[in-house]
Motif scaffolding. Structure first.
Motif, mmCIF file in Angstrom:
data_model
loop_
_atom_site.group_PDB
_atom_site.id
_atom_site.type_symbol
_atom_site.label_atom_id
_atom_site.label_comp_id
_atom_site.label_asym_id
_atom_site.label_seq_id
_atom_site.Cartn_x
_atom_site.Cartn_y
_atom_site.Cartn_z
ATOM 1 N N ASN A 256 0.842 -1.182 0.000
ATOM 2 C CA ASN A 256 0.000 0.000 0.000
ATOM 3 C C ASN A 256 0.890 1.250 0.000
ATOM 4 N N LYS B 235 1.195 5.480 -1.025
ATOM 5 C CA LYS B 235 0.497 6.738 -1.303
ATOM 6 C C LYS B 235 1.521 7.820 -1.620
ATOM 7 N N LEU C 177 1.424 11.911 -1.395
ATOM 8 C CA LEU C 177 0.693 13.098 -0.967
ATOM 9 C C LEU C 177 1.624 14.297 -1.020
ATOM 10 N N VAL D 213 0.316 4.987 -9.051
ATOM 11 C CA VAL D 213 -0.779 5.502 -8.215
ATOM 12 C C VAL D 213 -1.037 6.955 -8.608
ATOM 13 N N GLU E 60 -1.976 12.805 -4.602
ATOM 14 C CA GLU E 60 -3.112 13.493 -4.000
ATOM 15 C C GLU E 60 -2.635 14.707 -3.210
ATOM 16 N N PHE F 271 -6.677 6.947 6.574
ATOM 17 C CA PHE F 271 -6.352 5.721 5.853
ATOM 18 C C PHE F 271 -7.147 4.573 6.459
ATOM 19 N N ILE G 284 -0.432 2.407 5.782
ATOM 20 C CA ILE G 284 0.324 2.704 4.574
ATOM 21 C C ILE G 284 1.716 2.092 4.740
ATOM 22 N N LEU H 49 4.658 5.970 2.455
ATOM 23 C CA LEU H 49 4.056 7.264 2.144
ATOM 24 C C LEU H 49 5.142 8.173 1.583
#
Length: 143
Positions: free
Chosen positions: A2, A4, A6, A27, A30, A39, A43, A46
């Motif tokens: 997982n 992300k 950001l 991905v 964001e 979440f 995660i 990150l």
């Protein structure tokens, strides 16, 4: 895994890096906003990025980092842009160290266009390539 990406970007500089990193990973990048980001599952990695504004990260980025715990985020990779002060990556890293959240690698930091002429055309193609390479390197460290 997982993962992300950001970021906060007032000028678009950090967003360019976030998009390059997200593209490598597959991905979407964001933006960090005033609304709390939560979440549903922890995660694994990150990627978090920001620029430097009056000597520090944006207040939304600070608030977001303050809500994170080692239970919600296992590993963090920091990226950032700057106009005049290159310390932004180290500043964000310190915030995660204070929360005992694992930082992998050193922050990736590059120039971003500031004002009208300062660091013009940055981040450029070379910076974007380095950000992509950074992303690949960070992923390999947790695989």
């Amino acid at each position: 895994m997982n993962v992300k990406v950001l970021y906060h970007s007032s000028t678009g500089n950090t967003r360019k890096l976030a998009d390059a990193i997200a593209n490598v990973i597959g991905v979407s990048a964001e933006p960090i906003t005033k609304e709390s980001i939560s979440f549903s599952v922890p995660i694994d990695l990150l990627f978090i990025g920001d620029g430097i504004y009056f000597g520090k990260p944006n207040k939304n980025t600070i608030a977001f980092i303050n809500q994170l715990t080692p239970q919600t985020v296992k590993n963090v990779a920091v990226f950032a842009t700057y106009g005049g002060q290159g310390k932004i990556g180290a500043d964000i890293k310190k915030m995660f160290n204070a929360k005992s959240i694992n930082i992998i690698g050193e922050p990736f930091v590059c120039k971003g266009q500031s004002w009208i002429l300062m660091n013009r055309k940055h981040p450029d193609k070379v910076d974007i390539k380095k950000a992509s390479d950074f992303a690949k390197s960070m992923i390999r460290q947790i695989d």
